[in-house]
Design a protein around this motif. Structure first.
Motif, PDB file in Angstrom:
ATOM      1  N   TYR A   1       1.106  -1.140  -0.109  1.00  0.00           N
ATOM      2  CA  TYR A   1       0.201  -0.142  -0.482  1.00  0.00           C
ATOM      3  C   TYR A   1       0.975   1.569   0.435  1.00  0.00           C
ATOM      4  N   ASN A   2       0.388   2.292  -0.514  1.00  0.00           N
ATOM      5  CA  ASN A   2       0.580   3.809  -0.297  1.00  0.00           C
ATOM      6  C   ASN A   2       2.069   3.295  -1.153  1.00  0.00           C
ATOM      7  N   ASN A   3       2.159   3.612  -2.305  1.00  0.00           N
ATOM      8  CA  ASN A   3       3.044   3.675  -3.171  1.00  0.00           C
ATOM      9  C   ASN A   3       4.178   2.403  -2.376  1.00  0.00           C
ATOM     10  N   ALA A   4       3.747   1.690  -2.347  1.00  0.00           N
ATOM     11  CA  ALA A   4       4.926   0.034  -2.027  1.00  0.00           C
ATOM     12  C   ALA A   4       5.140  -0.432  -4.014  1.00  0.00           C
ATOM     13  N   SER A   5       6.850  -0.016  -4.370  1.00  0.00           N
ATOM     14  CA  SER A   5       7.325  -0.143  -5.853  1.00  0.00           C
ATOM     15  C   SER A   5       8.151  -0.412  -5.972  1.00  0.00           C
ATOM     16  N   TYR A   6       8.160  -1.687  -7.157  1.00  0.00           N
ATOM     17  CA  TYR A   6       9.122  -1.858  -7.542  1.00  0.00           C
ATOM     18  C   TYR A   6       9.652  -2.841  -5.917  1.00  0.00           C
ATOM     19  N   ASN A   7       8.745  -4.074  -5.949  1.00  0.00           N
ATOM     20  CA  ASN A   7       9.193  -5.142  -4.626  1.00  0.00           C
ATOM     21  C   ASN A   7       8.556  -6.302  -5.532  1.00  0.00           C
ATOM     22  N   ALA A   8       9.412  -7.672  -5.007  1.00  0.00           N
ATOM     23  CA  ALA A   8       8.504  -8.768  -6.092  1.00  0.00           C
ATOM     24  C   ALA A   8       7.997  -9.397  -4.976  1.00  0.00           C
ATOM     25  N   LEU A   9       7.338 -10.275  -5.279  1.00  0.00           N
ATOM     26  CA  LEU A   9       6.315 -11.100  -3.834  1.00  0.00           C
ATOM     27  C   LEU A   9       6.771 -12.416  -4.478  1.00  0.00           C
ATOM     28  N   TYR A  10       7.422 -13.582  -3.997  1.00  0.00           N
ATOM     29  CA  TYR A  10       7.138 -15.023  -4.882  1.00  0.00           C
ATOM     30  C   TYR A  10       6.851 -16.062  -3.576  1.00  0.00           C
ATOM     31  N   ASN A  11       5.985 -17.324  -3.983  1.00  0.00           N
ATOM     32  CA  ASN A  11       6.568 -18.705  -3.502  1.00  0.00           C
ATOM     33  C   ASN A  11       5.754 -17.751  -1.938  1.00  0.00           C
ATOM     34  N   ILE A  12       4.354 -17.810  -2.089  1.00  0.00           N
ATOM     35  CA  ILE A  12       3.755 -17.016  -1.137  1.00  0.00           C
ATOM     36  C   ILE A  12       2.458 -18.425  -1.294  1.00  0.00           C
ATOM     37  N   THR A  13       1.958 -18.298   0.174  1.00  0.00           N
ATOM     38  CA  THR A  13       1.090 -19.091   0.095  1.00  0.00           C
ATOM     39  C   THR A  13      -0.328 -18.414   1.706  1.00  0.00           C
ATOM     40  N   THR A  14      -0.857 -18.076   0.469  1.00  0.00           N
ATOM     41  CA  THR A  14      -2.135 -17.337   1.410  1.00  0.00           C
ATOM     42  C   THR A  14      -3.418 -18.266   1.736  1.00  0.00           C
ATOM     43  N   THR A  15      -3.962 -18.181   2.854  1.00  0.00           N
ATOM     44  CA  THR A  15      -5.240 -19.115   2.530  1.00  0.00           C
ATOM     45  C   THR A  15      -6.281 -18.502   3.859  1.00  0.00           C
ATOM     46  N   SER A  16      -6.849 -18.859   3.652  1.00  0.00           N
ATOM     47  CA  SER A  16      -8.395 -18.485   4.925  1.00  0.00           C
ATOM     48  C   SER A  16      -8.201 -17.396   5.810  1.00  0.00           C
ATOM     49  N   GLN A  17      -7.967 -16.391   5.615  1.00  0.00           N
ATOM     50  CA  GLN A  17      -8.335 -14.811   5.625  1.00  0.00           C
ATOM     51  C   GLN A  17      -9.235 -15.160   6.389  1.00  0.00           C
ATOM     52  N   THR A  18      -9.774 -14.600   7.900  1.00  0.00           N
ATOM     53  CA  THR A  18     -10.869 -14.761   8.366  1.00  0.00           C
ATOM     54  C   THR A  18     -11.738 -13.646   8.236  1.00  0.00           C
ATOM     55  N   GLY A  19     -11.358 -12.395   7.413  1.00  0.00           N
ATOM     56  CA  GLY A  19     -12.065 -11.087   7.885  1.00  0.00           C
ATOM     57  C   GLY A  19     -12.833 -10.503   6.488  1.00  0.00           C
ATOM     58  N   THR A  20     -14.142  -9.892   5.916  1.00  0.00           N
ATOM     59  CA  THR A  20     -14.752  -9.912   5.181  1.00  0.00           C
ATOM     60  C   THR A  20     -14.493  -8.951   4.615  1.00  0.00           C
ATOM     61  N   ASN A  21     -14.043  -9.793   3.192  1.00  0.00           N
ATOM     62  CA  ASN A  21     -13.958  -9.055   1.826  1.00  0.00           C
ATOM     63  C   ASN A  21     -12.512  -8.748   2.127  1.00  0.00           C
ATOM     64  N   MET A  22     -11.355  -9.781   2.922  1.00  0.00           N
ATOM     65  CA  MET A  22     -10.277  -9.797   2.815  1.00  0.00           C
ATOM     66  C   MET A  22      -9.975 -10.776   1.668  1.00  0.00           C
ATOM     67  N   ALA A  23      -8.507 -10.124   0.861  1.00  0.00           N
ATOM     68  CA  ALA A  23      -7.801 -10.829  -0.005  1.00  0.00           C
ATOM     69  C   ALA A  23      -6.476 -11.816   0.393  1.00  0.00           C
ATOM     70  N   GLY A  24      -6.533 -12.979  -0.152  1.00  0.00           N
ATOM     71  CA  GLY A  24      -5.040 -13.983  -0.028  1.00  0.00           C
ATOM     72  C   GLY A  24      -3.492 -12.345  -0.004  1.00  0.00           C
ATOM     73  N   ILE A  25      -3.480 -11.421  -1.403  1.00  0.00           N
ATOM     74  CA  ILE A  25      -2.444 -10.472  -2.005  1.00  0.00           C
ATOM     75  C   ILE A  25      -4.039  -8.853  -2.252  1.00  0.00           C
ATOM     76  N   ASP A  26      -2.889  -8.281  -1.729  1.00  0.00           N
ATOM     77  CA  ASP A  26      -4.155  -6.678  -1.619  1.00  0.00           C
ATOM     78  C   ASP A  26      -3.264  -5.991  -2.214  1.00  0.00           C
ATOM     79  N   ILE A  27      -3.160  -5.551  -3.217  1.00  0.00           N
ATOM     80  CA  ILE A  27      -2.014  -4.036  -3.858  1.00  0.00           C
ATOM     81  C   ILE A  27      -2.521  -2.545  -3.820  1.00  0.00           C
ATOM     82  N   ARG A  28      -2.649  -1.949  -3.398  1.00  0.00           N
ATOM     83  CA  ARG A  28      -3.698  -0.429  -3.510  1.00  0.00           C
ATOM     84  C   ARG A  28      -2.818   0.858  -3.073  1.00  0.00           C
ATOM     85  N   TYR A  29      -3.295   1.735  -3.507  1.00  0.00           N
ATOM     86  CA  TYR A  29      -2.689   2.656  -3.036  1.00  0.00           C
ATOM     87  C   TYR A  29      -1.583   3.300  -4.105  1.00  0.00           C
TER      88      TYR A  29
END
Length: 199
Positions: free
Chosen positions: A153-181
Motif C-alpha cells: 500500500y501507499n507507493n510500495a513499488s519495485y518489490n518482489a513477492l514469490y513463493n507465497i501461500t495465503t489461505t483462509s484469511q478470516t475477515g470479510t472482503n479480505m484478500a490473500g494478496i491486496d495491492i493498493r494506493y
C-alpha cells in the motif's frame, strides 16, 4: 527480560550488537527495540505480551532478525519502519498479535523478508508500504489473519513477492494478496491463494 515499565531490551545509536536467546514478555513498551542502530543481529528469541514484539526503527540499517517467535503483542509482532533500510527478517513466526503480524514500512528500501509464517493476527499477516521499495518477500505462509494475507500500500513499488501461500484469511472482503494506493511495478509469482474472501 520481563515486567519492565518500558522496553525489555532497547539499543540506540549503536552498531554491531548481537542479541540472542532472549525471552522478552509483558513489558509496557516493546520486547526488543533498535533505534538508530545498524549491523546488528537479533536471533533465536521469543517476544510476547509487549506493545511491539520486535521494533526496528529510525534509521536502523543492515540488521538481521532471524529465528523470532513473536505473539500476543498488543500491536505488531515485528515492525520495521522510519527510514530503516536493508534489513533482513527470516525464519520467524508471528501470530495472535492484536494488529499486524509483520510490518515493513516507512520510506525504506532493500528489505529481504523470507521464510515467515504469519497466522491469526488481528489485521494483515504482513503489511508493506509507505514508500517501501526494492524489497523481497519470499517463502511466506499466511493463514487465518483477520485482515488481508499480505498488503502492499501507499507507493510500495519495485518489490518482489514469490513463493507465497495465503489461505483462509478470516475477515470479510479480505484478500490473500491486496495491492493498493499507487503501488506499482511489483513482481508477483508462484502464489497459492485459497479460502480467502477475495483470491
Amino acid at each position: 527480560s520481563y515486567n519492565n515499565s518500558k522496553n525489555g531490551i532497547a539499543v540506540q545509536f549503536s552498531s554491531r550488537n548481537n542479541i540472542s536467546n532472549i525471552t522478552a514478555y509483558n513489558n509496557t513498551f516493546d520486547g526488543i527495540a533498535l533505534a538508530n542502530t545498524s549491523y546488528s543481529n537479533i536471533t533465536n528469541s521469543i517476544t510476547m505480551k509487549n506493545r511491539y514484539g520486535v521494533l526496528i526503527y529510525s534509521n536502523s540499517d543492515y540488521n538481521n532478525i532471524s529465528g523470532i517467535t513473536s505473539y500476543n503483542n498488543t500491536n505488531d509482532g515485528i515492525r520495521i519502519s522510519l527510514f530503516s533500510d536493508y534489513n533482513n527478517v527470516s525464519n520467524s513466526s508471528v501470530f495472535n498479535n492484536t494488529q499486524f503480524g509483520l510490518v515493513a514500512a516507512g520510506n525504506a528500501t532493500g528489505m529481504n523478508i523470507s521464510d515467515i509464517t504469519a497466522r491469526a493476527n488481528g489485521n494483515d499477516g504482513i503489511r508493506a508500504g509507505d514508500n517501501l521499495t526494492y524489497s523481497t518477500f519470499r517463502n511466506i505462509t499466511l493463514i487465518s489473519n483477520a485482515g488481508h494475507g499480505i498488503t502492499l500500500y501507499n507507493n510500495a513499488s519495485y518489490n518482489a513477492l514469490y513463493n507465497i501461500t495465503t489461505t483462509s484469511q478470516t475477515g470479510t472482503n479480505m484478500a490473500g494478496i491486496d495491492i493498493r494506493y499507487n503501488s506499482s511495478f511489483n513482481i508477483i509469482y508462484d502464489i497459492t491463494a485459497r479460502g480467502n474472501s477475495i483470491g
